[in-house]
Design a protein around this motif. Structure first.
Motif, PDB file in Angstrom:
ATOM      1  N   CYS A  34      -4.695 -10.028  -1.204  1.00  0.00           N
ATOM      2  CA  CYS A  34      -6.014  -8.975  -1.335  1.00  0.00           C
ATOM      3  C   CYS A  34      -6.475  -8.973  -3.176  1.00  0.00           C
ATOM      4  O   CYS A  34      -5.353  -8.902  -3.566  1.00  0.00           O
ATOM      5  CB  CYS A  34      -6.683  -7.874  -1.285  1.00  0.00           C
ATOM      6  N   GLY A  35      -7.641  -8.843  -3.593  1.00  0.00           N
ATOM      7  CA  GLY A  35      -7.892  -8.961  -5.621  1.00  0.00           C
ATOM      8  C   GLY A  35      -7.675  -7.386  -5.288  1.00  0.00           C
ATOM      9  O   GLY A  35      -8.244  -6.510  -4.246  1.00  0.00           O
ATOM     10  N   LEU A  36      -7.932  -6.948  -6.353  1.00  0.00           N
ATOM     11  CA  LEU A  36      -8.041  -5.409  -6.717  1.00  0.00           C
ATOM     12  C   LEU A  36      -9.198  -5.149  -6.809  1.00  0.00           C
ATOM     13  O   LEU A  36      -9.898  -5.524  -7.832  1.00  0.00           O
ATOM     14  CB  LEU A  36      -6.621  -5.341  -7.796  1.00  0.00           C
ATOM     15  N   VAL A  37      -9.418  -3.591  -6.584  1.00  0.00           N
ATOM     16  CA  VAL A  37     -11.281  -3.240  -7.576  1.00  0.00           C
ATOM     17  C   VAL A  37     -10.570  -2.516  -8.743  1.00  0.00           C
ATOM     18  O   VAL A  37      -9.642  -1.618  -9.029  1.00  0.00           O
ATOM     19  CB  VAL A  37     -11.223  -1.909  -5.932  1.00  0.00           C
ATOM     20  N   GLN A  38     -11.458  -3.241  -9.551  1.00  0.00           N
ATOM     21  CA  GLN A  38     -11.147  -2.873 -11.210  1.00  0.00           C
ATOM     22  C   GLN A  38     -11.515  -0.942 -10.713  1.00  0.00           C
ATOM     23  O   GLN A  38     -12.517  -0.509 -11.194  1.00  0.00           O
ATOM     24  CB  GLN A  38     -12.770  -3.517 -12.270  1.00  0.00           C
ATOM     25  N   ALA A  39     -10.805  -0.433 -11.974  1.00  0.00           N
ATOM     26  CA  ALA A  39     -10.148   1.052 -11.403  1.00  0.00           C
ATOM     27  C   ALA A  39     -11.062   1.336 -13.039  1.00  0.00           C
ATOM     28  O   ALA A  39     -10.747   0.568 -14.093  1.00  0.00           O
ATOM     29  CB  ALA A  39      -9.565   1.879 -11.094  1.00  0.00           C
ATOM     30  N   ASP A  79      -4.822   2.120 -14.535  1.00  0.00           N
ATOM     31  CA  ASP A  79      -4.243   2.686 -13.057  1.00  0.00           C
ATOM     32  C   ASP A  79      -4.639   1.008 -12.416  1.00  0.00           C
ATOM     33  O   ASP A  79      -5.522   0.043 -12.217  1.00  0.00           O
ATOM     34  CB  ASP A  79      -5.467   3.749 -12.329  1.00  0.00           C
ATOM     35  N   SER A  80      -4.019   0.713 -10.889  1.00  0.00           N
ATOM     36  CA  SER A  80      -4.280  -0.944  -9.944  1.00  0.00           C
ATOM     37  C   SER A  80      -4.956  -0.181  -8.894  1.00  0.00           C
ATOM     38  O   SER A  80      -6.211  -1.593  -8.572  1.00  0.00           O
ATOM     39  CB  SER A  80      -3.060  -0.621  -9.066  1.00  0.00           C
ATOM     40  N   GLY A  81      -5.824   0.786  -8.976  1.00  0.00           N
ATOM     41  CA  GLY A  81      -7.452   0.307  -7.996  1.00  0.00           C
ATOM     42  C   GLY A  81      -6.862   0.768  -6.782  1.00  0.00           C
ATOM     43  O   GLY A  81      -7.503   0.714  -5.603  1.00  0.00           O
ATOM     44  N   ILE A  82      -5.913   0.864  -6.264  1.00  0.00           N
ATOM     45  CA  ILE A  82      -5.026   1.213  -4.788  1.00  0.00           C
ATOM     46  C   ILE A  82      -4.273   2.359  -4.727  1.00  0.00           C
ATOM     47  O   ILE A  82      -3.154   2.352  -5.704  1.00  0.00           O
ATOM     48  CB  ILE A  82      -3.536   0.135  -4.768  1.00  0.00           C
ATOM     49  N   GLN A  83      -5.139   3.253  -3.773  1.00  0.00           N
ATOM     50  CA  GLN A  83      -4.348   5.558  -3.757  1.00  0.00           C
ATOM     51  C   GLN A  83      -2.760   4.979  -3.060  1.00  0.00           C
ATOM     52  O   GLN A  83      -2.115   5.168  -2.798  1.00  0.00           O
ATOM     53  CB  GLN A  83      -5.994   5.568  -3.797  1.00  0.00           C
ATOM     54  N   GLY A  84      -3.122   3.759  -1.789  1.00  0.00           N
ATOM     55  CA  GLY A  84      -1.993   3.539  -1.257  1.00  0.00           C
ATOM     56  C   GLY A  84      -1.785   2.593  -0.216  1.00  0.00           C
ATOM     57  O   GLY A  84      -2.549   1.766   0.552  1.00  0.00           O
ATOM     58  N   ILE A  85      -0.940   2.288   0.349  1.00  0.00           N
ATOM     59  CA  ILE A  85       0.034   1.146   1.313  1.00  0.00           C
ATOM     60  C   ILE A  85       0.446   1.914   2.407  1.00  0.00           C
ATOM     61  O   ILE A  85       1.350   2.182   1.924  1.00  0.00           O
ATOM     62  CB  ILE A  85       0.066   0.180   1.107  1.00  0.00           C
ATOM     63  N   GLU A  86      -0.330   1.939   3.335  1.00  0.00           N
ATOM     64  CA  GLU A  86       0.645   2.552   5.055  1.00  0.00           C
ATOM     65  C   GLU A  86       0.250   1.180   6.419  1.00  0.00           C
ATOM     66  O   GLU A  86      -0.198   0.830   6.185  1.00  0.00           O
ATOM     67  CB  GLU A  86      -0.099   3.627   5.811  1.00  0.00           C
ATOM     68  N   SER A  87       2.047   1.150   6.633  1.00  0.00           N
ATOM     69  CA  SER A  87       2.022   0.294   8.011  1.00  0.00           C
ATOM     70  C   SER A  87       1.183   0.727   8.544  1.00  0.00           C
ATOM     71  O   SER A  87       0.884   1.910   9.170  1.00  0.00           O
ATOM     72  CB  SER A  87       3.362   0.882   8.410  1.00  0.00           C
ATOM     73  N   GLU A  88       0.920  -0.132   9.611  1.00  0.00           N
ATOM     74  CA  GLU A  88      -0.423  -0.058  11.135  1.00  0.00           C
ATOM     75  C   GLU A  88       0.235  -0.229  11.746  1.00  0.00           C
ATOM     76  O   GLU A  88       1.643   0.606  12.327  1.00  0.00           O
ATOM     77  CB  GLU A  88      -1.178   0.022  11.074  1.00  0.00           C
ATOM     78  N   ARG A  89      -0.674  -0.007  13.403  1.00  0.00           N
ATOM     79  CA  ARG A  89       0.808  -0.430  14.443  1.00  0.00           C
ATOM     80  C   ARG A  89       1.647  -1.387  14.581  1.00  0.00           C
ATOM     81  O   ARG A  89       2.231  -1.211  15.476  1.00  0.00           O
ATOM     82  CB  ARG A  89      -0.525  -0.802  15.652  1.00  0.00           C
ATOM     83  N   LYS A 129      -4.839  -8.939 -11.144  1.00  0.00           N
ATOM     84  CA  LYS A 129      -5.837  -8.819 -10.522  1.00  0.00           C
ATOM     85  C   LYS A 129      -5.984  -9.418  -8.657  1.00  0.00           C
ATOM     86  O   LYS A 129      -6.363  -8.695  -8.475  1.00  0.00           O
ATOM     87  CB  LYS A 129      -6.962  -9.643 -11.139  1.00  0.00           C
ATOM     88  N   SER A 130      -4.200  -8.942  -7.859  1.00  0.00           N
ATOM     89  CA  SER A 130      -3.950  -9.032  -7.093  1.00  0.00           C
ATOM     90  C   SER A 130      -2.629  -7.912  -6.536  1.00  0.00           C
ATOM     91  O   SER A 130      -2.369  -7.613  -7.232  1.00  0.00           O
ATOM     92  CB  SER A 130      -3.990 -10.266  -6.796  1.00  0.00           C
ATOM     93  N   LEU A 131      -3.054  -8.133  -5.456  1.00  0.00           N
ATOM     94  CA  LEU A 131      -2.013  -7.657  -4.758  1.00  0.00           C
ATOM     95  C   LEU A 131      -1.133  -8.394  -3.992  1.00  0.00           C
ATOM     96  O   LEU A 131      -2.017  -9.546  -2.433  1.00  0.00           O
ATOM     97  CB  LEU A 131      -2.566  -6.168  -3.312  1.00  0.00           C
ATOM     98  N   SER A 132       0.379  -8.539  -4.254  1.00  0.00           N
ATOM     99  CA  SER A 132       1.088  -9.706  -3.604  1.00  0.00           C
ATOM    100  C   SER A 132       1.774  -9.132  -2.448  1.00  0.00           C
ATOM    101  O   SER A 132       2.403  -8.145  -2.604  1.00  0.00           O
ATOM    102  CB  SER A 132       1.854 -10.089  -4.602  1.00  0.00           C
ATOM    103  N   VAL A 133       1.995 -10.199  -1.694  1.00  0.00           N
ATOM    104  CA  VAL A 133       3.312  -9.376  -0.819  1.00  0.00           C
ATOM    105  C   VAL A 133       4.665 -10.990  -0.812  1.00  0.00           C
ATOM    106  O   VAL A 133       4.243 -11.813  -0.792  1.00  0.00           O
ATOM    107  CB  VAL A 133       2.682  -9.912   0.862  1.00  0.00           C
ATOM    108  N   ILE A 134       5.466  -9.960  -1.436  1.00  0.00           N
ATOM    109  CA  ILE A 134       6.807 -10.718  -1.262  1.00  0.00           C
ATOM    110  C   ILE A 134       7.759 -10.156  -0.506  1.00  0.00           C
ATOM    111  O   ILE A 134       8.329  -9.633   0.360  1.00  0.00           O
ATOM    112  CB  ILE A 134       7.476 -10.502  -3.004  1.00  0.00           C
ATOM    113  N   PRO A 135       8.141 -11.449   0.465  1.00  0.00           N
ATOM    114  CA  PRO A 135       8.916 -11.306   1.477  1.00  0.00           C
ATOM    115  C   PRO A 135      10.257 -11.157   1.167  1.00  0.00           C
ATOM    116  O   PRO A 135      10.572 -11.449  -0.315  1.00  0.00           O
ATOM    117  CB  PRO A 135       9.020 -12.714   2.748  1.00  0.00           C
TER     118      PRO A 135
END
Length: 721
Positions: free
Chosen positions: A11-16, A21-31, A331-337
């Motif tokens: 996703c893109g980052l919200v301008q803080a 600040d990246s604009g992301i407070q936290g990322i948590e694993s879900e179900r 300006k983005s949140l990347s996922v790197i396997p």
């Protein structure tokens, strides 16, 4: 040997407000391993499916309120938990739409974080160090909360781990330049307090990471001078008595990262397993200054095993879930396997001997990369992984040769590569090869390999994040077959690109579109739609194509005017809407691909406003035509043919009206179309109203028990009240 694979944008980052600040407070694993919950630093929580890079749900607090704690997922109750304005705990389910209407409770003290682990109950950590289980806290939200921390002592970092079937909350604090570590069990009053050894004057830890192994909690922390320390804490340590001094926490220097000149600013180190550490925001040893990298280091052998340059600003944040690294940058949140197999000293140094294979004496050629070395297959999984890793290295350093090979040679060699090799092992190479060909095509207008690019897309090893310029290049070269393949096979097409495709497809003349070669199944479906429903005006779902109802009211003329119609007008309006397709066959096929592309309403709406009124009217007319065909009794959707669903059609109608309703109302050419849509909605409301009247009767029918023994002929009287 550890490896970092091709990443993609979640996703893109919200301008803080704070530029650091990246604009992301936290990322948590879900179900499960494919879902994460992302909390921004202001008001929103979003659920993402990682493999599709698309949001599944989003919740926002009211204007003026702020989320002060990242949301977590409670696996016991299937609910989400977050904190707003420090004291308001909010609990909601995925089907809840408005967050303010969900459950909320105000507690007596400010909350620092809510932590949750799979299989464990969420725990609440207060800013003054107290810990409560979520259920016990919500049963009495205003219960008094003790103060564990000393004066002027503040929490800087916290996490939770499962150790010996018990949940432990770990948090690090700072007081006048001293740093402390607390270890606490939520259901016991036992608190362990340790003092961290001082580093150079004025240096505070940049990041912490905790894990449980070998019956101890292992703490990893990084300092601005590049020193990475490890401390081991026993889960059965002595409890802290009142006024007791904190115990010193022994540490050992795990390794020292190269920092160049000065100190590190925004950086983070995260333990991946017992032998590998991921580091972001630290310079690569062999790269120049000013470049930020994500690296994986082997702590056993002090070697750098994988590195990937990250574009844009680095914010010093790093999360890891299910063998994927989540990194906000630019300006983005990347996922790197990533992959971290067990390593020997030889593989860590890059000198693992391959069976019957000698190290290459020179840089491999283009032909060598495509066809591979003639080597005997390795007998161990580790050897195969090393061969794959070496192949990736060869590809990345020699693909520049594609800038000179002629089109015919490139096509011939790629065909040989795809026919002789294992596609799964070629996934990184396919991405780099496609990017190289696209870059050359952009730079050289005379060079273009449509067949080769289509073959690479067909491997399903590509996505938009891996080769972001491919779809735009296809639009520029008017290669609509390649556009169709990309829309079908890319799960992560951005909304801006989707809208660009829509504008281009609508603007293509029908004569030019009909000369295109497109995917046969899609064409076959549209042929059945266009030719299969002619002359069939059937009534379905309470709606007839006839646009005039018995009241004759014009909803666009102020709500009270009556429209006077003649027999000629009525015949004209009855036969025109929905009876003929407003676009050609092949243009309709391309528009169907847009309808089936995944999107987010929030991100798509701004781009839809760039469409002209004439483009919107034509697209709405086509959507109306599709809906009427789908609604006919005689229409049957052929299984196995790629086609849009009725829900997708109606969703796009709503999107277009949301984006252009004011303009359409002021456009005379759109009046008839809007009247038809209005009457359709009116007929649907009438239908659902009639269904609601018999809802009670239908429920009673479901309750009736069916007799087990019924003869060949029977009459049964059912009384409905």
């Amino acid at each position: 040997m550890a490896a970092l694979y091709e990443g993609y944008t979640l996703c893109g980052l919200v301008q803080a407000q704070n530029q650091s600040d990246s604009g992301i407070q936290g990322i948590e694993s879900e179900r499960d391993s494919d879902h994460v919950v992302v909390t921004d630093s202001t008001r929103s929580v979003t659920l993402y499916k990682v493999s599709d890079q698309k949001p599944l749900g989003s919740w926002t607090v009211k204007q003026g309120q702020t989320l002060t704690c990242s949301a977590v997922y409670n696996s016991h109750t299937k609910e989400y938990v977050a904190v707003s304005d420090n004291k308001v705990i909010r609990v909601w389910k995925e089907e809840d739409i408005i967050l303010d209407k969900a459950f909320k409770a105000t507690v007596s003290s400010d909350v620092w974080r809510v932590h949750s682990v799979p299989g464990g109950e969420p725990v609440v950590l207060f800013q003054r160090g107290a810990v409560r289980l979520l259920d016990s806290l919500l049963s009495a939200p205003q219960q008094p909360v003790e103060e564990v921390l000393a004066q002027e002592e503040a929490i800087r970092w916290s996490t939770t781990v499962i150790a010996e079937a018990a949940q432990f909350v770990i948090f690090q604090t700072e007081q006048k330049g001293d740093h402390f570590l607390y270890l606490q069990r939520p259901n016991l009053n036992a608190v362990q307090r340790y003092r961290l050894e001082r580093e150079e004057p004025g240096l505070s830890p940049l990041s912490f990471s905790a894990s449980y192994r070998d019956k101890h909690i292992n703490l990893l922390y990084l300092y601005p001078n590049g020193h990475v320390y490890q401390s081991v804490v026993s889960v059965r340590g002595p409890g802290m008595e009142e006024e007791a001094q904190a115990l010193p926490l022994p540490r050992n220097l795990l390794f020292a990262l190269p920092v160049g000149e000065g100190l590190l600013g925004a950086a983070s180190a995260l333990a991946l397993d017992e032998a590998h550490v991921a580091v972001v925001g630290v310079p690569h040893p062999s790269a120049g200054a000013g470049k930020d990298f994500l690296c994986i280091w082997n702590t056993n052998f002090q070697t750098l095993q994988a590195g990937k340059e990250m574009s844009g600003k680095i914010y010093g944040q790093l999360w890891s879930y299910s063998s994927k690294l989540f990194i906000p940058h630019g300006k983005s949140l990347s996922v790197i396997p990533y992959e971290c197999p067990k390593s020997s000293l030889a593989s860590a140094l890059g000198k693992l001997r391959q069976a019957r294979t000698e190290a290459p004496a020179s840089v491999p050629s283009w032909n060598t990369i495509l066809h591979g070395e003639k080597v005997q297959p390795s007998r161990t999984v580790e050897t195969r992984k090393t061969v794959s890793h070496l192949s990736l290295c060869y590809t990345s350093c020699t693909l520049s040769s594609t800038s000179t090979a002629p089109v015919e040679e490139v096509q011939r060699e790629v065909e040989g590569l795809l026919s002789r090799s294992d596609i799964q092992e070629l996934q990184p190479s396919v991405g780099q090869l496609a990017s190289s060909l696209v870059s050359r095509s952009v730079a050289d207008p005379a060079f273009y390999t449509p067949g080769t690019l289509a073959q690479l897309v067909h491997t399903q090893c590509l996505c938009h994040s891996v080769c972001p310029d491919l779809l735009l290049l296809a639009l520029e070269r008017k290669d609509y077959f390649l556009c169709q393949l990309c829309l079908q096979l890319f799960p992560d097409v951005p909304e801006a690109v989707t809208c660009a495709c829509l504008k281009t497809f609508i603007s293509v003349p029908d004569a030019d579109a009909d000369s295109m070669s497109l995917e046969p199944d899609s064409v076959a479906f549209m042929e059945s739609v266009i030719t299969g429903g002619r002359g069939q005006g059937g009534l379905q779902n309470g709606f007839s194509p006839a646009p005039f109802e018995e009241d004759g009211t014009d909803p666009l003329s102020g709500g009270g005017a009556q429209t006077k119609t003649t027999a000629e007008d009525k015949e004209k309006t009855v036969t025109e809407p929905g009876q003929t397709c407003p676009v050609g066959l092949h243009k309709a096929v391309l528009l169907n691909e847009v309808l089936q592309t995944a999107y987010s309403d929030t991100f798509l709406l701004p781009h839809l406003k760039d469409l002209s009124s004439q483009q919107v009217i034509l697209f709405l007319q086509y959507l109306q035509f599709l809906y009427l065909r789908y609604s006919q009794d005689t229409f049957t959707q052929t299984h196995g043919l790629r086609s849009p669903t009725l829900t997708q059609i109606m969703d796009w109608v709503c999107l277009l009206l949301d984006a252009h309703f004011t303009v359409l109302v002021m456009t005379p050419e759109a009046k008839g179309l809007l009247l038809n849509l209005h009457r359709f909605v009116k007929s649907q409301v009438r239908l659902f109203s009639e269904l609601g009247k018999i809802e009670g009767s239908l429920e009673e029918l479901q309750k009736i028990k069916v007799k087990k023994e019924v003869g060949q002929y029977s009459i049964e009287v059912i009384e409905l009240f």
